[in-house]
Design an enzyme around this catalytic site. Structure first.
Site, short mmCIF file in Angstrom:
data_model
loop_
_atom_site.label_atom_id
_atom_site.label_comp_id
_atom_site.label_asym_id
_atom_site.label_seq_id
_atom_site.Cartn_x
_atom_site.Cartn_y
_atom_site.Cartn_z
N HIS A 1 0.84 -1.21 0.00
CA HIS A 1 0.00 0.00 0.00
C HIS A 1 0.87 1.26 0.00
O HIS A 1 0.59 2.23 -0.70
CB HIS A 1 -0.86 0.05 1.27
N SER B 1 0.87 -8.92 1.95
CA SER B 1 -0.59 -9.01 2.03
C SER B 1 -1.00 -8.79 3.47
O SER B 1 -0.29 -9.22 4.40
CB SER B 1 -1.03 -10.40 1.57
N ARG C 1 -3.22 -10.29 4.88
CA ARG C 1 -3.54 -11.61 5.45
C ARG C 1 -2.29 -12.38 5.88
O ARG C 1 -2.43 -13.39 6.56
CB ARG C 1 -4.36 -12.45 4.44
#
Ligand code: PAF
Length: 284
Positions: A37, A185, A187
């Protein structure tokens, strides 16, 4: 950095920015920010005058048995990271702001969503398209930035923008990886140390498939066999899909020809955690 929580506040900010003749770059996120990000924030800062990011764990893109409630959240940390990376406006709506009582609209992008991630997570891309469409209508960005890690998502969003004549240019940035090759990620936080180690098999499997292609393999089933063999070297791994397809429409021809662009797509469970990854390949 200004934090906005209502659609009305965003509309005022966006219209003031446009009136000042400045461009807006948007990075839609579900938060729990990582290097991937942050690189999108940096990219947006280079491309546009004003960087807008959104943090919204979008309920409509999660299936009934998926991890919506468990999805990692840390707004304080995210806010600090966004500020450090020169985000100008951070939009953090709650679910009722985005989907008020009585909300009825749906989105459905055909064909592209029938396969791979869309086939295994029915309705997932409808939810993604719906929330991205809403964010584009609310923020009116000139550019929107997405990571290549969610490759099929980038195709769906581009198709939506094209078909609905939206005025936002989609910019896709390369996947950011750990030194081990594991794609960043949110996750990954579910993985134990041992699982993190095992998860490097995704990258390794794609590398081996790429080696086979570099050595002249053109047959899709043979390339897929390389992927499956490598992935299965990790005990207990569950493969949702591991395939090579044409990059533009995800169709799966028997053979690939020179100059065709293809994408290796993987979705596997390491323990209870489902990970996806991809590699773009141009056949010689
Ligand atoms: O990629 C994501 O994090 C999400 O799918 C997105 C684009 C923010 C929509 O909720």
């Amino acid at each position: 950095m200004k934090i906005l929580t209502t659609i009305d506040e965003v509309r005022v900010a966006s219209s003031d920015i446009s009136k000042a003749g400045k461009t807006i770059g948007l990075i839609p996120t579900m938060g729990y920010l990582h290097e991937g990000h942050l690189s999108l924030f940096d990219n947006a800062n280079e491309h546009s005058d004003i960087t807008f990011a959104s943090i919204f764990v979008n309920p409509t893109q999660f299936g009934p048995n998926e991890d919506y409630n468990k999805y990692p959240r840390d707004i304080d940390r995210d806010t600090e990271l966004a500020e450090e990376h020169n985000v100008d406006y951070l939009f953090i709506p709650d679910a009722l702001e985005m989907y008020p009582i009585g909300f009825c609209a749906t989105m459905y992008i055909r064909n592209l969503t029938d396969k791979f991630e869309g086939q295994l997570r029915p309705g997932h891309f409808d939810g993604v398209a719906l929330v991205v469409c809403k964010l584009f209508n609310i923020i009116r960005p000139d550019y929107a930035f997405f990571g290549q890690k969610d490759y099929q998502q980038t195709l769906v969003v581009k198709q939506m923008v094209k078909d609905l004549n939206m005025d936002t240019k989609i910019i896709v940035s390369p996947t950011i990886r750990l030194d081990s090759g594991l794609a960043m990620s949110s996750r990954n936080t579910y993985l134990s140390d041992e699982e993190k180690e095992n998860a490097t098999v995704l990258y390794y499997a794609m590398e081996r498939a790429k080696d086979a292609i570099d050595n002249g393999e053109r047959n899709r089933k043979e390339i897929n066999a390389v992927l499956h063999k490598q992935l299965r070297s990790v005990q207990g791994i569950r493969i949702d899909y591991a395939s090579i397809a044409l990059a533009n429409d995800l169709s799966e021809p028997d053979y690939f020809y020179p100059n065709e662009q293809a994408v290796i797509l993987l979705a596997v469970y390491i323990g209870k955690t489902r990970l996806i990854d991809n590699f773009l390949i141009t056949f010689q």
